[in-house]
Design a protein around this motif. Sequence first.
Motif, short mmCIF file in Angstrom:
data_model
loop_
_atom_site.label_atom_id
_atom_site.label_comp_id
_atom_site.label_asym_id
_atom_site.label_seq_id
_atom_site.Cartn_x
_atom_site.Cartn_y
_atom_site.Cartn_z
N ASP A 9 -41.66 74.66 9.11
CA ASP A 9 -41.30 73.56 8.20
C ASP A 9 -39.83 73.63 7.79
OD1 ASP A 9 -43.99 72.70 8.24
OD2 ASP A 9 -44.48 74.12 6.64
N ILE A 10 -38.98 73.94 8.75
CA ILE A 10 -37.57 74.19 8.44
C ILE A 10 -36.87 72.92 7.97
CG2 ILE A 10 -35.36 74.88 9.43
CD1 ILE A 10 -36.88 76.84 11.19
N GLU A 11 -37.18 71.82 8.62
CA GLU A 11 -36.54 70.56 8.23
C GLU A 11 -36.82 70.25 6.76
OE1 GLU A 11 -37.67 66.10 9.18
OE2 GLU A 11 -36.79 67.07 10.95
N ASP A 12 -38.06 70.44 6.32
CA ASP A 12 -38.41 70.18 4.92
C ASP A 12 -37.64 71.10 3.99
OD1 ASP A 12 -40.18 68.22 5.69
OD2 ASP A 12 -41.92 69.55 5.69
N LYS A 13 -37.49 72.37 4.39
CA LYS A 13 -36.76 73.32 3.55
C LYS A 13 -35.30 72.90 3.40
CE LYS A 13 -40.25 76.26 3.12
NZ LYS A 13 -41.26 75.66 4.01
N ILE A 14 -34.69 72.47 4.50
CA ILE A 14 -33.30 72.02 4.46
C ILE A 14 -33.15 70.82 3.54
CG2 ILE A 14 -31.46 70.95 5.81
CD1 ILE A 14 -32.33 72.72 8.16
N SER A 33 -29.38 64.62 13.44
CA SER A 33 -30.05 63.34 13.61
C SER A 33 -29.63 62.36 12.52
CB SER A 33 -31.57 63.54 13.57
OG SER A 33 -32.23 62.30 13.41
N GLY A 34 -29.06 61.23 12.94
CA GLY A 34 -28.74 60.20 11.98
C GLY A 34 -29.98 59.58 11.36
N LYS A 35 -31.03 59.45 12.15
CA LYS A 35 -32.27 58.85 11.66
C LYS A 35 -32.85 59.65 10.50
CE LYS A 35 -36.93 57.55 13.18
NZ LYS A 35 -37.87 57.50 14.34
N ILE A 36 -32.79 60.98 10.60
CA ILE A 36 -33.37 61.84 9.56
C ILE A 36 -32.44 61.97 8.37
CG2 ILE A 36 -34.14 64.18 9.03
CD1 ILE A 36 -34.98 64.40 12.01
N THR A 60 -25.16 64.18 23.38
CA THR A 60 -26.45 64.05 22.69
C THR A 60 -26.27 63.36 21.34
OG1 THR A 60 -27.28 66.05 23.76
CG2 THR A 60 -28.43 65.31 21.78
N ASN A 61 -25.27 63.78 20.59
CA ASN A 61 -25.01 63.12 19.31
C ASN A 61 -24.61 61.66 19.50
OD1 ASN A 61 -25.56 65.18 17.43
ND2 ASN A 61 -23.56 66.12 17.74
N LEU A 62 -23.81 61.40 20.53
CA LEU A 62 -23.40 60.02 20.79
C LEU A 62 -24.59 59.15 21.19
CD1 LEU A 62 -20.08 60.65 22.76
CD2 LEU A 62 -20.30 59.84 20.42
N ARG A 63 -25.50 59.74 21.97
CA ARG A 63 -26.64 58.97 22.46
C ARG A 63 -27.67 58.69 21.37
NH1 ARG A 63 -27.36 61.93 26.38
NH2 ARG A 63 -29.05 63.28 25.68
N HIS A 64 -27.94 59.69 20.54
CA HIS A 64 -29.00 59.55 19.54
C HIS A 64 -28.48 59.13 18.17
CE1 HIS A 64 -32.13 61.02 22.19
NE2 HIS A 64 -31.34 62.04 22.54
N GLY A 65 -27.18 59.23 17.95
CA GLY A 65 -26.62 58.80 16.68
C GLY A 65 -26.57 59.91 15.65
N VAL A 66 -25.44 60.00 14.97
CA VAL A 66 -25.24 60.98 13.90
C VAL A 66 -25.19 60.23 12.57
CG1 VAL A 66 -24.05 62.62 15.39
CG2 VAL A 66 -22.74 60.90 14.17
N TYR A 103 -31.51 76.99 13.85
CA TYR A 103 -32.08 75.64 13.82
C TYR A 103 -31.02 74.56 13.97
CZ TYR A 103 -35.15 71.85 12.21
OH TYR A 103 -35.91 70.71 12.12
N ASN A 104 -31.21 73.67 14.96
CA ASN A 104 -30.38 72.48 15.10
C ASN A 104 -30.97 71.36 14.25
OD1 ASN A 104 -28.46 73.36 17.14
ND2 ASN A 104 -30.21 73.42 18.53
N TRP A 105 -30.12 70.56 13.65
CA TRP A 105 -30.59 69.51 12.75
C TRP A 105 -30.88 68.23 13.54
CZ3 TRP A 105 -28.17 69.57 7.23
CH2 TRP A 105 -28.10 70.89 6.78
N SER A 106 -31.63 68.37 14.62
CA SER A 106 -31.88 67.27 15.54
C SER A 106 -33.32 66.80 15.45
CB SER A 106 -31.58 67.73 16.98
OG SER A 106 -32.42 68.81 17.34
N ASN A 107 -33.63 65.74 16.20
CA ASN A 107 -34.98 65.17 16.17
C ASN A 107 -36.02 66.15 16.71
OD1 ASN A 107 -34.21 62.60 15.14
ND2 ASN A 107 -33.51 62.00 17.17
N LYS A 108 -35.68 66.89 17.75
CA LYS A 108 -36.66 67.72 18.44
C LYS A 108 -36.69 69.17 17.97
CE LYS A 108 -36.62 65.04 22.74
NZ LYS A 108 -36.43 65.08 24.21
#
Length: 304
Positions: A9-14, A33-36, A60-66, A103-108
């Motif tokens: 649950d790292i994303e939640d902790k961040i 991830s820009g979406k998150i 990757t950042n350009l494709r998925h958005g920051v 941990y990368n702050w990405s979607n996956k």
Amino acid sequence: MAVEAYFEDIEDKIIRVLRSSKYSVKICVAWISGKIYTPILEDLANRGVNVELVYDNNSTNLRHGVPLSNKYKTYAIDTRLSSSLMHNKFCIVDDEILITGSYNWSNKAKDSFENIVVIRNEFELIKDFLHEFYDLIAYYDAFSSNYVRKCHCGSNLFNLGILGQESGLYDESKIDVWSVCVKNNHVSHLGEEYAQHLRAQLGMKYEPDWCLETYDKDSMLSEFQQERSRSNSLQNYFNSRSGLRIHAIGTIAMDNWNGHMEWDEEPEYIVNIFWRDMYLRKLIPETLYDDYFGGINEIISDHV
């Protein structure tokens, strides 16, 4: 100091730590991830939190958005070499909480086996990360105005100044300037320059005036600002001075002092580099070792 490690649950902790911020968030990550994170960072900015984001300018950042927004500052880092990344993964909250780990702050990222540690009130460590954060912003600001020269062998070149002893009323030092090849140690002597009070500017005479026994956040920030000011002054000094361009300053030092004094070993010398141009620091090592029959040996032999 408090340290907590997380593997689930790292994303939640961040996000929880980010939302707890009162006045500043400094994020430095390779992928994000820009979406998150866009709505979270915009919400922080709307609350008056100063948000700064450093990220790697990769496909990757350009494709998925920051998380781009006009509510906070972002810095897309283009690295010196095409195969390299700005691969940091850390965040500083209110200058007193550090988040770092794999941990990368990405979607996956949440689908992978990753970790972070959350470190609170470890101010000496936080100061080191603050320097890295603002070093990268300085690197970003200088990107368009710098270039790297090439050696005849195809490797990168930098100009190294070997600092001599000070003398005279104005503490003047001679600087022997050498062109140095990063990969194969090809060198050439470019000439001599002179500078006043340079050892003091480099911090070689610097003594802090704070008490380390009470090293709290205020002490750390005071120390950080003084160190940052000195670093910026040096960068501006070497960028604006006339004469030969200098990318690094070093001195010749004996690497086996104890062995030489106690066991009569043959002296072994190195070049200790005290200052490096912020924009070239990933190309210039902190230490140059004697290669005996190569270019570094030529530099050392000329000064011992």
